[in-house]
Scaffold this motif. Structure first.
Motif, PDB file in Angstrom:
ATOM      1  N   GLY A  76     -35.827  -3.142   8.475  1.00 53.92           N
ATOM      2  CA  GLY A  76     -36.089  -2.169   7.588  1.00 53.92           C
ATOM      3  C   GLY A  76     -35.095  -1.945   6.726  1.00 53.92           C
ATOM      4  O   GLY A  76     -35.165  -0.918   6.029  1.00 53.92           O
ATOM      5  N   ALA A  77     -34.009  -2.555   6.957  1.00 51.90           N
ATOM      6  CA  ALA A  77     -32.761  -2.382   5.808  1.00 51.90           C
ATOM      7  C   ALA A  77     -32.868  -3.593   4.651  1.00 51.90           C
ATOM      8  O   ALA A  77     -32.259  -4.537   4.841  1.00 51.90           O
ATOM      9  N   GLY A  78     -33.570  -3.269   3.748  1.00 54.47           N
ATOM     10  CA  GLY A  78     -33.730  -4.211   2.710  1.00 54.47           C
ATOM     11  C   GLY A  78     -33.147  -3.713   1.324  1.00 54.47           C
ATOM     12  O   GLY A  78     -32.191  -2.934   1.632  1.00 54.47           O
ATOM     13  N   ALA A  79     -32.946  -4.738   0.397  1.00 55.49           N
ATOM     14  CA  ALA A  79     -32.189  -4.662  -0.778  1.00 55.49           C
ATOM     15  C   ALA A  79     -32.570  -3.304  -1.254  1.00 55.49           C
ATOM     16  O   ALA A  79     -33.735  -2.829  -1.557  1.00 55.49           O
ATOM     17  N   GLY A  80     -31.267  -2.514  -1.591  1.00 61.43           N
ATOM     18  CA  GLY A  80     -31.469  -1.260  -2.097  1.00 61.43           C
ATOM     19  C   GLY A  80     -31.735   0.065  -1.266  1.00 61.43           C
ATOM     20  O   GLY A  80     -31.516   1.192  -1.396  1.00 61.43           O
ATOM     21  N   ASP A  81     -31.886  -0.358   0.183  1.00 65.32           N
ATOM     22  CA  ASP A  81     -32.097   0.736   1.255  1.00 65.32           C
ATOM     23  C   ASP A  81     -30.662   1.244   1.581  1.00 65.32           C
ATOM     24  O   ASP A  81     -30.727   2.402   2.329  1.00 65.32           O
ATOM     25  N   VAL A  82     -29.351   0.367   1.444  1.00 68.21           N
ATOM     26  CA  VAL A  82     -28.373   0.783   2.024  1.00 68.21           C
ATOM     27  C   VAL A  82     -27.354   0.640   0.742  1.00 68.21           C
ATOM     28  O   VAL A  82     -27.095  -0.343   0.154  1.00 68.21           O
ATOM     29  N   ASP A  83     -26.616   1.852   0.286  1.00 70.42           N
ATOM     30  CA  ASP A  83     -25.800   1.850  -0.744  1.00 70.42           C
ATOM     31  C   ASP A  83     -24.831   2.809  -0.465  1.00 70.42           C
ATOM     32  O   ASP A  83     -25.014   4.137  -0.909  1.00 70.42           O
ATOM     33  N   LEU A  84     -23.871   2.557   0.179  1.00 72.98           N
ATOM     34  CA  LEU A  84     -22.802   3.716   0.588  1.00 72.98           C
ATOM     35  C   LEU A  84     -21.260   3.172   0.008  1.00 72.98           C
ATOM     36  O   LEU A  84     -21.180   2.014  -0.032  1.00 72.98           O
ATOM     37  N   VAL A  85     -20.414   3.925   0.298  1.00 76.68           N
ATOM     38  CA  VAL A  85     -18.970   3.828   0.038  1.00 76.68           C
ATOM     39  C   VAL A  85     -18.354   4.620   1.212  1.00 76.68           C
ATOM     40  O   VAL A  85     -18.313   5.492   1.563  1.00 76.68           O
ATOM     41  N   VAL A  86     -17.064   3.843   1.614  1.00 72.67           N
ATOM     42  CA  VAL A  86     -16.333   4.179   2.863  1.00 72.67           C
ATOM     43  C   VAL A  86     -15.184   4.469   1.980  1.00 72.67           C
ATOM     44  O   VAL A  86     -14.485   3.608   1.434  1.00 72.67           O
ATOM     45  N   ARG A  95       0.645  -1.335  -0.043  1.00 68.13           N
ATOM     46  CA  ARG A  95      -0.033   0.002  -0.007  1.00 68.13           C
ATOM     47  C   ARG A  95       0.972   1.277  -0.221  1.00 68.13           C
ATOM     48  O   ARG A  95       0.582   2.326  -0.476  1.00 68.13           O
ATOM     49  N   ARG A  96       1.871   1.142   0.540  1.00 68.63           N
ATOM     50  CA  ARG A  96       2.733   2.423   0.644  1.00 68.63           C
ATOM     51  C   ARG A  96       3.528   2.700  -0.251  1.00 68.63           C
ATOM     52  O   ARG A  96       3.800   3.915  -0.683  1.00 68.63           O
ATOM     53  N   GLU A  97       4.314   1.718  -0.569  1.00 66.24           N
ATOM     54  CA  GLU A  97       5.398   1.941  -1.768  1.00 66.24           C
ATOM     55  C   GLU A  97       4.735   2.243  -2.885  1.00 66.24           C
ATOM     56  O   GLU A  97       5.171   2.990  -3.701  1.00 66.24           O
ATOM     57  N   PHE A  98       3.407   1.730  -3.145  1.00 65.24           N
ATOM     58  CA  PHE A  98       2.583   2.009  -4.489  1.00 65.24           C
ATOM     59  C   PHE A  98       1.719   3.154  -4.329  1.00 65.24           C
ATOM     60  O   PHE A  98       0.787   3.331  -5.096  1.00 65.24           O
ATOM     61  N   GLN A  99       1.592   4.033  -3.141  1.00 67.17           N
ATOM     62  CA  GLN A  99       0.982   4.995  -3.100  1.00 67.17           C
ATOM     63  C   GLN A  99      -0.476   4.558  -3.314  1.00 67.17           C
ATOM     64  O   GLN A  99      -1.378   5.623  -3.878  1.00 67.17           O
ATOM     65  N   GLN A 100      -1.115   3.658  -2.695  1.00 67.42           N
ATOM     66  CA  GLN A 100      -2.278   3.312  -2.737  1.00 67.42           C
ATOM     67  C   GLN A 100      -3.221   4.075  -1.396  1.00 67.42           C
ATOM     68  O   GLN A 100      -3.621   3.411  -0.587  1.00 67.42           O
ATOM     69  N   TYR A 101      -3.423   5.397  -1.663  1.00 66.39           N
ATOM     70  CA  TYR A 101      -3.921   6.045  -0.549  1.00 66.39           C
ATOM     71  C   TYR A 101      -5.184   6.189  -0.297  1.00 66.39           C
ATOM     72  O   TYR A 101      -5.825   6.660   0.763  1.00 66.39           O
ATOM     73  N   VAL A 102      -6.092   5.623  -1.268  1.00 62.10           N
ATOM     74  CA  VAL A 102      -7.602   5.258  -1.113  1.00 62.10           C
ATOM     75  C   VAL A 102      -7.782   4.039  -0.862  1.00 62.10           C
ATOM     76  O   VAL A 102      -7.616   3.172  -1.699  1.00 62.10           O
ATOM     77  N   ASN A 103      -8.460   3.464   0.160  1.00 64.98           N
ATOM     78  CA  ASN A 103      -9.237   2.371   0.383  1.00 64.98           C
ATOM     79  C   ASN A 103     -10.398   2.550   0.219  1.00 64.98           C
ATOM     80  O   ASN A 103     -11.207   3.125   0.906  1.00 64.98           O
ATOM     81  N   LEU A 104     -11.209   1.928  -0.828  1.00 67.78           N
ATOM     82  CA  LEU A 104     -12.459   2.099  -1.271  1.00 67.78           C
ATOM     83  C   LEU A 104     -13.110   0.878  -0.997  1.00 67.78           C
ATOM     84  O   LEU A 104     -12.898  -0.393  -1.481  1.00 67.78           O
ATOM     85  N   ARG A 105     -14.329   0.907  -0.003  1.00 71.93           N
ATOM     86  CA  ARG A 105     -15.071  -0.176   0.240  1.00 71.93           C
ATOM     87  C   ARG A 105     -16.670   0.263   0.117  1.00 71.93           C
ATOM     88  O   ARG A 105     -17.228   0.713   0.832  1.00 71.93           O
ATOM     89  N   PRO A 106     -17.108  -0.305  -1.252  1.00 72.69           N
ATOM     90  CA  PRO A 106     -18.650  -0.099  -1.193  1.00 72.69           C
ATOM     91  C   PRO A 106     -19.259  -0.917  -0.486  1.00 72.69           C
ATOM     92  O   PRO A 106     -18.858  -2.278  -0.105  1.00 72.69           O
ATOM     93  N   VAL A 107     -20.512  -0.651   0.162  1.00 71.97           N
ATOM     94  CA  VAL A 107     -21.305  -1.408   0.949  1.00 71.97           C
ATOM     95  C   VAL A 107     -22.975  -1.305   0.419  1.00 71.97           C
ATOM     96  O   VAL A 107     -23.351  -0.363   0.421  1.00 71.97           O
ATOM     97  N   ARG A 108     -23.311  -2.486   0.255  1.00 69.75           N
ATOM     98  CA  ARG A 108     -24.890  -2.418  -0.255  1.00 69.75           C
ATOM     99  C   ARG A 108     -25.632  -3.735   0.519  1.00 69.75           C
ATOM    100  O   ARG A 108     -25.066  -4.729   0.661  1.00 69.75           O
TER     101      ARG A 108
END
Length: 354
Positions: free
Chosen positions: A118-128, A94-107
């Motif tokens: 109450g959290a069904g399919a399509g109700d949660v769609d975020l990215v950390v 991660r550091r040698e190759f400057q992978q400075y963004v860790n992208l984690r989609p969550v659905r």
């Protein structure tokens, strides 16, 4: 025909079982989109550490520097301390190759029930969006007085204006293509130097993106709100530690950390980026053919997106999630399919070459 050279690091445990399905899925979708992959496998793992005293060879980074991307299975095994496996492989990459963004989609996906009412399919769609190369995970510090009553440990955090700015800019640019909402994770009421600095720099970036709504949440309150109202979030940006914790929490909210993907990105593509499922090596089920390959396949989708093939990535993700929607899932999701069975269901949905 577009060709890519991909470094494969299966790693430990179920990592060796989930990468072959991701390879097969990439090859299948590649045939439909004129993309060809050449895979080079590397045995870097805890087993290598136990045999040779190092997770990877001294020239390991140079061996993969020329690849277009890295696809990782999992790292970690009983008998090798976690800090040894992490600092011996993942963090140097991660550091040698400057992978400075860790992208984690969550659905929340159809066929994967969330533990939240109450959290069904399509109700949660975020990215950390997690800052991935500095912050709390630094090498500055040490221990003194080992074994005495006065023993102490010091761990220094490192936050730079450049580091905060570039990860915040990535988060805001991403939000402009999504729901136009960024939430910044902080703790500036208790951490009196680094977190106010984080807040100030993120606010400067926010001012350059007036079309994006900005919120700032203390990490403890944010963790609670992520459980109580996960549907309110779009893009969450946080430091290395905060982003690490929030992304696993969010994956659990979505139903299973076993399906969660991650991309360690060098957005400028000056170096290869690395893609990995976040479920770990799961020694308890390793070798049984029960591992869920969705996290690895979804990580391959992130790789396709990063390499400039969003249509192929969308097609692969639709095949992987479509299998779940049709009731094909592995035991961790309450299903009866094994690794091979779920993989076949995904490949069947990709279809023949165009």
């Amino acid at each position: 025909m577009t060709r890519y050279r991909i470094a494969l690091v299966p790693g430990d445990g179920i990592g060796t079982e989930v990468l072959p399905p991701a390879e097969a899925a990439l090859e299948a979708v590649g045939r439909r989109h004129g993309i060809e992959f050449a895979f080079d496998a590397f045995d870097w793992s805890c087993q290598r550490y136990l045999a040779e005293g190092a997770m990877m060879p001294a020239d390991g980074l140079d061996r993969i520097r020329g690849h277009d991307a890295v696809l990782l299975g999992a790292v970690g095994w009983p008998g090798v301390p976690d800090h040894v496996s992490l600092w011996g492989l993942l963090i140097p990459i991660r550091r040698e190759f400057q992978q400075y963004v860790n992208l984690r989609p969550v659905r929340v996906l159809e066929g994967v029930p969330s533990p939240l009412r109450g959290a069904g399919a399509g109700d949660v769609d975020l990215v950390v969006v997690r800052e991935n190369v500095e912050g709390e995970y630094s090498e500055i510090g040490g221990r003194m007085g080992r074994g005495t009553a006065e023993e102490l440990a010091v761990q220094e955090s490192v936050f730079t204006r450049r580091g905060i700015t570039r990860v915040a800019e990535y988060a805001y640019a991403l939000a402009e293509d999504r729901g136009r909402h960024v939430t910044s994770a902080t703790k500036s009421n208790g951490i009196v130097h680094t977190m106010p600095f984080w807040d100030e720099v993120v606010a400067e970036v926010a001012a350059r993106h007036p079309g994006v709504r900005s919120d700032k949440e203390h990490i403890d309150a944010l963790a609670a709100k992520l459980v109580l109202a996960p549907g309110r979030f779009d893009v969450i940006v946080g430091s290395n530690l905060f982003g690490d914790i929030l992304s696993d929490l969010a994956a659990a909210v979505a139903g299973s950390i076993g399906v969660a993907p991650a991309g360690n990105l060098n957005p400028e593509r000056e170096f290869p980026s690395m893609f990995e499922p976040v479920h770990g090596s799961a020694p308890d089920i390793a070798g049984q053919g029960r591992a869920n390959p969705l996290g690895a396949i979804w990580s391959a989708v992130l790789m396709l997106d990063h390499l400039g093939h969003p249509e192929a990535g969308a097609e692969l993700l639709a095949a992987a999630t479509g299998a779940l929607a049709d009731g094909v899932s592995t035991a961790d999701l309450g299903g009866t399919a094994d690794t091979a069975g779920y993989t076949r269901a995904v490949l069947d949905r990709i279809g023949p070459p165009r």
